[in-house]
Structure formats: structure tokens, C-alpha cells
Design an enzyme around this catalytic site. Structure first.
Site, short mmCIF file in Angstrom:
data_model
loop_
_atom_site.label_atom_id
_atom_site.label_comp_id
_atom_site.label_asym_id
_atom_site.label_seq_id
_atom_site.Cartn_x
_atom_site.Cartn_y
_atom_site.Cartn_z
N SER A 223 0.82 -1.18 -0.20
CA SER A 223 0.03 -0.04 0.06
C SER A 223 0.97 1.23 -0.10
O SER A 223 1.65 1.33 -0.80
CB SER A 223 -0.84 0.09 1.21
OG SER A 223 -1.85 0.98 1.10
N ASP A 447 -8.65 -5.37 -5.84
CA ASP A 447 -8.55 -3.91 -5.25
C ASP A 447 -8.93 -2.49 -5.97
O ASP A 447 -8.62 -2.59 -7.51
CB ASP A 447 -6.85 -3.85 -5.10
CG ASP A 447 -6.18 -2.54 -4.53
OD1 ASP A 447 -6.98 -1.74 -4.17
OD2 ASP A 447 -5.22 -2.57 -4.14
N HIS A 484 -8.13 -4.40 -1.60
CA HIS A 484 -6.71 -3.92 -1.14
C HIS A 484 -6.21 -4.33 -0.03
O HIS A 484 -4.93 -4.62 0.12
CB HIS A 484 -6.88 -2.09 -1.07
CG HIS A 484 -5.63 -1.68 -0.81
ND1 HIS A 484 -4.70 -1.66 -1.57
CD2 HIS A 484 -5.30 -1.03 0.50
CE1 HIS A 484 -3.62 -0.89 -0.95
NE2 HIS A 484 -3.89 -0.52 0.09
#
Lengths: 503, 503
Positions: A223, A447, A484
Site C-alpha cells: 500500500s 483492489d 486492497h
């Protein structure tokens, strides 16, 4: 996709005569003083007024915090637990011209460092995660990658010395908006300077200097950490052995900026935020809660939600409400509630903004290098006026910070290419410095925040930049349904590929 | 995907020494009284404080509205312009037990109705759209489907009599939360009953009764209107000839509920919302603005954003800001600002909730039918106590409202199937009543709010229910880049397919 359970619940409603309920609600409301001025009158309204338990909860939380701050003081208590701390008194020049005249880096480590200090892995965190990736002797609470780290684990502590830091700008012990500005002894608040992902990385490398680590075995992150991981290689190509970027990107795209924008706005709209100066008062918990709810949509929504929540209501025996009602709503409410006092609101604003600003394209890099040089010049002339001693509290690096040499503005400035026509030349130029770094890029098809095309873009860009040691893994919806946040959850695929890549 | 223009701008920053700016900002701040208490001190802070023009704008808007409401009264002025109006004094029983003892439907029409009234098309709107789909003699302002409607158009006014209504629950002349409750002469506010998409459709069919239209040539709608379009067929199968559902769904899914939830929460969190009782005061414009910004992300984000906004900043010569900064942010800010006083906040809450509750599955239909029957029974017994005259102000229908006959609870209650294993049996059962209606289902691959799998689900469900006259069109990213809002913009593909289907 209601489950059989959901259906059973719906049938149950039918069994109890639901239409008797409004009368009960009406009765409650007529005894509710708050509504009297608005709803009370001689005639009775056609329909009962609604109740708003979600707003009652916010008001009651404010009252509790008010009472608590009277008894114990309003100091924020964000912490990731016991950490190591590195203090640097050599000023850190930030990309947009701000300066931290001194700063702390709170960090944790796992596994022994070897004799030549060649086995260090720098692990970068996501936006709100702390350095506590794994439990330690001093803090036995499980970390956010507890199962990924350990002897024989994906990040193998028998082989590697893992270092995880709290980012500058955050609130877990590293210097951030809630820290005291040494210049005037007050908290920075929104006098904290704008910072970038690269600034966070620079601060991390000061720590590595302090620890005497010249070169990382690997830079690993997911991330926002996936951004940092790439940025570490770009800023300090000689000091990074290999790169792992999971569910990250090489530059932010409009949807993710838009979603972070709405989070910042909702937070700044909370009157308790007070333009950042809330440290002597109640924090903007309602704005934080809602910002986290929006964030959670971007972190978690995916096919898993269809299965886990579907269209089920939290309590089908109740009238639908404007407050949380469907299971997915109570889930978001809970996620927001859990987070709203765990993280500093100003840190969220600054770190989220740093993510928006992230762009490893050559043009942005060149502009930054020039801006920094000009700013450094200015600071030097100021320093000559009032010289002072400044150093980091461990050891100073042997050589001055060598960042990437000034890049020439890209010969080909056409960056308007669409993704279908391949990675833009500007990005290829920006990542040329990584042409020989073995790199693992992973993404997850479900995601929506860092969509899979962004990781494909990294991989294609690196290959086009001449890197023939790129491993690209895309987890399809058949493997990872979590969107995600798969990087936190999917030990088998995310972890497995990581282990194989690190060797 | 920076454009060449964006790059040029970045280069321009470098030419002007940017680092001189903070001093200017600092000066401004030291003369800003509001910050004095927090930031002023003997020592000077390390870095200048930030400015927040976006918050200044909200405060200044509140002040303007305050001043205006003192001079002209606080009445809301939501309107779609001049409309026709149908008043019904026969009570409308809503799906969740509420009752509108009388209600108005504001509507507009285009094209002549033919002798046997067989050429009427009922056009359903999206959440916040009004009946003004096309300009009229009385309101020459272009409508939201201006190019789609007209002589020889996709909705051909030479052939059809198009009727577009403002939904019950809205604020454009049809009865909604901002209307006066006849029971006590005060605005409904949040004493307005929970309503469903089906309730909106019931109200529309009262209008059709009033107009003497027994059967629609077609029911056509997009987005929420795509829900209504299907619901019209399900509730009144004998009265609908053909169905067009564009970028709609047969039931809401968790991501869309989640995104609407965050919009409702942000709005309800605005202190000016005051639990719905704001009609005598300033409306919650800041909450509305932000809710609209979130909505806009779900309506518009798609590949087009990459091309249109990319990573360009609104003014690259400025320091990055926590207020809108990137072009995508100023775009959202503008979209929110434009909307914040155009629509009633309570209407947004109720209509958005109705979308969440939408589920044409058999189990939900059966539960609703039972709930309505029980409620009707209760109301009848009350009515015997105090009988009164009630009728609609045009004509009454020849026969009582014939809704879909009570459905048996589905034999197969397994609705937990995933989309990959085909449409759930519960939905197939729920749409069986449409087995012979020619239906056009359209979706857009770049839509994140009503994703393309939801329209595939409708088409597959109808086919599985025995309908062999289903046309399903999915517009790929090569054709429609605009996400959900493509239905407003793509005259060629959305309009073209509509025209061909209607014949």
C-alpha cells in the site's frame, strides 16, 4: 446474495406483526425532550419521527471525552507501544521546502543483524499502520504482519534483520503534527510542513545511517509502503538490494486522490478539528470515524463483501433507519469507531496528502530536485547568519546524503498516453535508475484503491526501463477476494510469493 | 498520466523560486486573527501554518445564507421549474407501514398521447434528477436528457407520449420530507415515512390512473430509474408493455450501500442538519456539498478521469494544500458546491435509503406483501372508527390497485450463490412475472456504482425466468469511459440502443 440465514430472518419479520412497531417508536419520541420543539404540536403528525442512535452515540462520545479530558488532561495518547527510538538533530529538508530542525524515528526490529550488516530488510507500513508489524519482547501484542514475520516465515527472522519504522508525519512516536515544534514549544498541528513519501524515506535512511547499515538487502512494503519501497530504490539506488512493492503504485491516480480527498474533507469539516488546533481539546472523533468509514470502503470492498454482508440487515425486526441498518453499514460504523481515537487526525491529513503527491515520473523528480537545491541554498545562507551545531544522536553517515543525481527534464515529455498504449515515457525515465534491481510487484484484481493496472504499470515501466529481473504477480478474484487489504490477510499468496522472491 | 500541459506547468514552478512563498503565507497568517490564539507566541514556529480557503468558503456561505434568510425567510426553493401537478387525496400506503394521506406528483410530458392512450412511455429519473428531462414550452431550460428526447429522437416524441415524474420523497414538487404534513401543518422533515422504490412507482401509477393510461408502451429508466423501471413491471405487469433498465440493478449490493451510507452519514453529521429539522434555519449545505462530492466519485470516476484530470494540480505554482489542490479535487469541490442548495437534504437521505432497500427477490417481495396486507387491515379498522372521504383529484381508477398477487415464499431459499454460479433462484423467482416482457438491459463496464455484473445479473435472471426477449448491451471501456453517468452522456450508444429497442 442473501444467505439462507438472511432469508430466515426476513421470514421472521413477517411472523411478528411489524406494523405495531411505529406506535412504540412514537411513544418514545413524545417523551424525548430533544425533539419536542420541532415535532410537538397540538395535532399529531401523520407518521412517527425517526430516532438517530448513531448521532446519539457521537454526542455521548463527545461528552465522555469532555469529562475525561477534565480529569486527565487532553493529551493525545497515540502509541504503537514500546519502540526503539532514533533521534536526529540534523535538520531534514522536505520536498516542498519545509524543514524539520530535528526529528525522531520510532522503530522496531526482528531478527539479528549479521556481521557485515548486509541482511537488513526495511519494511514500510501502510498509511495508519505502526512499526508494530510483529510482537516483540517489549510489546507482545500481535503485529499487523504477525504471521508473515518470524523464524522460517515469509520475512524469515533466521536470515534477515527486519526493521519497521513509524513514518515521519504519523503519530506513533516519530515526529509528526502532534509533536512539539522545538522552535516555539507548541505542537506543530497544521504548522507541520507538507511532506512527501520521499521525505518519509529520507528520514528512514537517516535511521539506517545511524544504525550503520549501508545497503539494504531489500526494501519491502504494501500500500503506501509499496510506494515507499519503490521510492527508497529511486532515491538511494546504491543502498537498496531488491525491491518488493505490494498493492502500491508508482504515482497516484485520480480515483484514489478523490477518495482521500473526501476523507480529508469530512475530517476538516468536523468543527472539533478546529483547523488542526484541537490538541488542547476534544479530538475530531466524529470526522475521524467517518473518514475511516470511507477509507474502509476503499480498503475492503470486493467480492468478499457480497458473501459476507450481501443485503442482510443488522436487525431485520426493526424498521429501516437512516442510521446504520444494513450489516455492511454496522460493519463500517464499527471500523470507524474502533479507529477514531487511535490515530491523530492531523497525521491522517498529512500522510494522506503525501500519498496523493506521490509521482515517480521523471518530470516530478526533476522539479523536486531543483526545488530542493534552491531551498538548500537559501537555508545555507540563513545558517551562515546564525551557525549552530546539529547532528543525529547515533552516528553520522560517512558521506553526505547522495540522492539521485539531478535528472534532466525528460526528452520526451509526452505523458498523456493512456494505459493501453503502455507505460508513459515520463515514468519509464523516472524508474530508469532501477533498471538492475530485482523487483517483485504484486497486485490484487479486486483492489479498487490501488487497482491491478497500477501494479502492471510498475512492472511494465520497469521492464521498459531495461529491468529484466521483474517478477509481477496479479492475484485474481479466484484467489483473493479481499480487495486492497489482501496484503494483510493473504498469507498463502502474498506471503508465499514474497518468501520465494527473497530467497 | 500527466499531459504535456501539466508538465509545462511543473517546469514553470521551477523557474520561479518557489521557496520564497512560505514567507508570504506566514505574513498573512500573522495578521489573521483567527489563528492568533493557537499559533501566535513569542517564538516563531519552524514552518508557516496552513491556510484553509475551503473552510473559509463554507463559513462565508453560512454567513451569506444567514443574512439572506433574515431578509427573505428561510423557505427552501427547490424546484424543477414549471411542472404539471397531480394531486391524489387517496392515501398511499408505503411498504414499511407509513402512510401519505394525500400527495402530489409533479410531472412533465412531451409528445401527444394517441387516441387509445397506448403510446405512453414512463421515464424514471435518477436519484436527484427532476422531471425536467427535456425543455418544455413552460420551461425552456434544457433537460437532463435533452438530446435523447424529441421528434425523431431516441425517445421519439412523434411516436410517443413521454411522461417524466418527480419521485415521491424528492423535493421538486412531488410530496417529500420538505412538504407540509397535512396532519399538523408542519413540514414532514424526518417524520416522513421510510419509502421504497416500489412506493415511488405506486405513486406514479396513481398518476397514470388519473391520466387514464391503462398500459404503458414502455417503462424506461437509468440508475435509480433503472430500478423503478423494473419495479414498475414487477408491481404492475399487466400495465407495462416493455421495459428498459439502464445502469440499474435488481437489488442493491454492499459497495453501493456503503457509498450511500457514507453520504448519509456526512450529511447527518453536519450540525446544521439538526436531525432533519432545519427548514426554519440554514440548510446543511456543507454536509450536502460533501455528500455530493462522494456521490460524484461513484458517478463519474472511470478511465475518463485519467485523461481529463490525471495528476494535474489546479495551480502548480502554489504549495500543496490540504484543501482542494489537484484538479480532480477542485472538480469535486465544484460539483458539490453546485448541488448543495439545489436539493433537499432530507430528500437525499430518504431517496438514497430507498435505493439501498431495493431488492426484487421473491423473499423480499413476499415479506412486503404480507407486511402491507397486515398494515392495510390495521388501517381499515382505524378508518371504521373515523370514516372520511378521500379521492384523487383527477379520475379514480376503474378497478382497485392490482398489485402482484401474493407470491409464495420461494421453494428454493438458497440465495447465497455467488454471481459466478448464475443468478440466485430467489431473484429468478422474483422476476418470473416479467417472463414475457421485451426488456432492454444496458450497462457500462466502467461503472463502479452499478457495476456491469449487476446488469448481466438482470439479463441472466430474466432469461432463467423464461424470458426470451431480453436484449443485453454492455458498453466496454473502448466505447464509454464515463462510468455510471454514461447514461447522461452517451447519446450514440445508450441512446442508439434505446431507439432500436423501442422501434
Amino acid at each position: 446474495m442473501n444467505s439462507a440465514k438472511g432469508i430466515a430472518a426476513v421470514v421472521r419479520i413477517v411472523a411478528k406483526p411489524r406494523y405495531l412497531q411505529p406506535a412504540r417508536i412514537r411513544q418514545q419520541l413524545h417523551t424525548n425532550g430533544r425533539r419536542k420543539s420541532a415535532a410537538a404540536g397540538k395535532a399529531e403528525a401523520s407518521n412517527p419521527a425517526m430516532v438517530f442512535p448513531c448521532l446519539d452515540a457521537i454526542e455521548s462520545k463527545s461528552a465522555t471525552l469532555e469529562a475525561r479530558s477534565l480529569s486527565s488532561g487532553p493529551e493525545p495518547s497515540y502509541t504503537s507501544g514500546v519502540t526503539l527510538k532514533y533521534r536526529c538533530e540534523e535538520p531534514l529538508l522536505l520536498d516542498w521546502g519545509g524543514v524539520l530542525s530535528e526529528f525522531d524515528i520510532a522503530y522496531e526490529t526482528w531478527g539479528e543483524i549479521n556481521a557485515d550488516k548486509s541482511n537488513a530488510i526495511l519494511l514500510h507500513t501502510g498509511l495508519s499502520a505502526s512499526s508494530h508489524a510483529h510482537s516483540t519482547v517489549n510489546n507482545t501484542k500481535p503485529g499487523w504482519w504477525e504471521k508473515f514475520i518470524g523464524p522460517g516465515g515469509c520475512l524469515d527472522t533466521n536470515k534477515y534483520h527486519i526493521i519497521c519504522t513509524n513514518v515521519v508525519g504519523g503519530c506513533y512516536g516519530s515526529t509528526g503534527p502532534s509533536s512539539i515544534d522545538p522552535a516555539d514549544g507548541k505542537r506543530y498541528a497544521t504548522r507541520f510542513p507538507i511532506l512527501t513519501i520521499e521525505d518519509m524515506v529520507r528520514a528512514q535512511f537517516r535511521l539506517l545511517d545511524g544504525l550503520g547499515i549501508k545497503k539494504l538487502y531489500a526494501s519491502v512494503g504494501s500500500s503506501m509502503g509499496g510506494m515507499q519501497s519503490l521510492a527508497a530504490g529511486v532515491l538511494f539506488p546504491e543502498r537498496v538490494g531488491r525491491i518488493v512493492s505490494i498493492s502500491g503504485c508508482a504515482r497516484s491516480h485520480p480515483y484514489s486522490i478523490a477518495m482521500r480527498h473526501t476523507q480529508r474533507q469530512v475530517l476538516m469539516m468536523d468543527p472539533k478539528w478546529n483547523r488542526g488546533f484541537y490538541y488542547d481539546s476534544i479530538p475530531p472523533h466524529a470526522g475521524m470515524k467517518l473518514a475511516r468509514e470511507i477509507a474502509t470502503v476503499t480498503y475492503r470492498s470486493g467480492p468478499e463483501w457480497e458473501q459476507r454482508f450481501g443485503r442482510r440487515r443488522a436487525d431485520p425486526s426493526k424498521q429501516p433507519a437512516l442510521c446504520p441498518d444494513f450489516l455492511i453499514e454496522t460493519y463500517l460504523d464499527h471500523a470507524g469507531e474502533k479507529f477514531c481515537l487511535e490515530y491523530d487526525a492531523n497525521s491522517l491529513l498529512y500522510v494522506s496528502k503525501a500519498m496523493d503527491l506521490f509521482d515517480l515520473g521523471a518530470a516530478n523528480q526533476a522539479a523536486t530536485v531543483e526545488r530542493r537545491a534552491a531551498r538548500r541554498q537559501l537555508l545555507k545562507s540563513k545558517a551562515r547568519e546564525s551557525p549552530g551545531e546539529a547532528s543525529c544522536s547515533l552516528t553520522l553517515p560517512d558521506s553526505p546524503y547522495k540522492e539521485q543525481p539531478d535528472a534532466n527534464p525528460p526528452a520526451d515529455s509526452d505523458t498523456s498516453m493512456t494505459q493501453s498504449s503502455g507505460p508513459p515515457q515520463d515514468l519509464v525515465n523516472g524508474l530508469k535508475v532501477l533498471a538492475s534491481h530485482p523487483t517483485l510487484v504484486m497486485g490484487v484484481a479486486s483492489d479498487i484503491l490501488f487497482p491491478a493496472w497500477q501494479q502492471r504499470e510498475i512492472a511494465e515501466t520497469l521492464r521498459k526501463a531495461g529491468n529484466d529481473t521483474v517478477t509481477h504477480v496479479e492475484l485474481g478474484e479466484d484467489v483473493s477476494l479481499f480487495g486492497h487489504d489482501s496484503f494483510l490477510l493473504d498469507l498463502e499468496h502474498i506471503g508465499g510469493n514474497l518468501r520465494r522472491f527473497l530467497g
